[in-house]
Each structure stands twice: as C-alpha cells, then as structure tokens.
Design a protein around this motif. Sequence first.
Motif, PDB file in Angstrom:
ATOM      1  N   HIS A  33      -0.195  15.056 -60.848  1.00 15.67           N
ATOM      2  CA  HIS A  33       0.748  15.687 -59.911  1.00 15.67           C
ATOM      3  C   HIS A  33       2.086  15.992 -60.596  1.00 15.67           C
ATOM      4  CE1 HIS A  33       2.812  16.509 -56.126  1.00 15.67           C
ATOM      5  NE2 HIS A  33       3.756  15.663 -56.509  1.00 15.67           N
ATOM      6  N   PHE A  34       2.568  15.086 -61.424  1.00 15.23           N
ATOM      7  CA  PHE A  34       3.840  15.280 -62.121  1.00 15.23           C
ATOM      8  C   PHE A  34       3.722  16.212 -63.328  1.00 15.23           C
ATOM      9  CE2 PHE A  34       5.169  10.869 -60.470  1.00 15.23           C
ATOM     10  CZ  PHE A  34       5.870  11.419 -59.407  1.00 15.23           C
ATOM     11  N   GLY A  35       2.487  16.603 -63.665  1.00 13.30           N
ATOM     12  CA  GLY A  35       2.283  17.496 -64.799  1.00 13.30           C
ATOM     13  C   GLY A  35       2.162  16.782 -66.134  1.00 13.30           C
ATOM     14  N   TRP A  36       2.069  15.469 -66.126  1.00 13.69           N
ATOM     15  CA  TRP A  36       1.917  14.701 -67.362  1.00 13.69           C
ATOM     16  C   TRP A  36       0.493  14.817 -67.895  1.00 13.69           C
ATOM     17  CZ3 TRP A  36       4.191   9.808 -64.688  1.00 13.69           C
ATOM     18  CH2 TRP A  36       5.568   9.963 -64.517  1.00 13.69           C
ATOM     19  N   LEU A  37      -0.479  14.937 -66.973  1.00  8.87           N
ATOM     20  CA  LEU A  37      -1.894  14.991 -67.340  1.00  8.87           C
ATOM     21  C   LEU A  37      -2.490  16.309 -66.854  1.00  8.87           C
ATOM     22  CD1 LEU A  37      -2.971  11.403 -66.165  1.00  8.87           C
ATOM     23  CD2 LEU A  37      -2.158  12.078 -68.433  1.00  8.87           C
ATOM     24  N   SER A  38      -3.073  17.063 -67.762  1.00 11.24           N
ATOM     25  CA  SER A  38      -3.733  18.313 -67.383  1.00 11.24           C
ATOM     26  C   SER A  38      -5.239  18.070 -67.352  1.00 11.24           C
ATOM     27  CB  SER A  38      -3.398  19.413 -68.388  1.00 11.24           C
ATOM     28  OG  SER A  38      -4.106  20.581 -68.071  1.00 11.24           O
TER      29      SER A  38
END
Length: 158
Positions: A33-38
């Motif tokens: 959700h935070f964009g740390w993991l794609s």
Amino acid sequence: MSLAFILLLIFLIGFVAGLRSMTAPAVVCWGAHFGWLSLTGSSVNFLANPVALVLFTIFAVGELIADKLPFIPGRTTPVPLIIRIILGATCGTALCVVAKIALGYGVLGGSVGAIVGAYGGYNYRRLIRTNGSVAQFLAALLEDIVAVGCGFWVVSRF
C-alpha cells in the motif's frame, strides 16, 4: 541489496509470522500500500489488494487482542503452527518477488523463520511465566511490539 541481507529479511518476515501469524501478511499488505513492495503481476499480487489490506489488518488487530486470552490454543500446536508456516512462506515469497530472486528462497526462509518465531515466542512466554519476574500481559505486549516493529522494518527496507 545483497542476497544475504535479502535472505535475512525473508527469515525475519517468517519470524514475525511465527510470533503473530496475521501481522506478517498485514505488514506486507501495508508495504504494498505504501509503495515499498511492488507485487504487480505476481503469484502474491492479492497482498497488494485493498480488500486484503483491510482484512489482514483486522485479523492482525484481532490476534493482538486474542493472544492475551487464556483459552487461545498454543502457537506450537499443529494447526496454528501450520498456518504460521504457510503465512511465513507466503510473505517470504512476496519479498522474493520484490527482490527478483527465486521464490524457493521465500518459501524456505519464511517457513524456517515462522518455525523459529513460533517456538522462540512460545519459549519466551514460558520463561516469563516460569520466572514470574514480569507480568504475562506485559510480556505479550512486548512480543506484539517486536512483531509489528520488526515486520514494518522488514517491508520498509525495499
């Protein structure tokens, strides 16, 4: 990021699953959700879904509360342990997707981490109960802080 460090992170997300089974997938969902993991287009893409985020967060909060209740089954009994292993392997696989390494590392590292976390947490709580030096409730809260903190630390490394 070195392979050794990635493997450590995979082990640690499994360890989190061993301590609090629902916290590991919840923090992976938050990491997406935070964009740390794609996780787009992967076998674990469901962890990036907003519905999964809400459900796993609710389950994680519920587990943090339920863990303090005396009638909850032990984490090392077969069914809870198997669930922890599966969730550790799934979350480890998600980290492999992000790191672009073989998924087997995630399955193995996440599973081993979950087993170590489950038995480590069990023995930690048993030791506290045996020594009586710290209230069981406070020991459980410390374990919660370690699980949530470690989980967010792991997913934020990517």
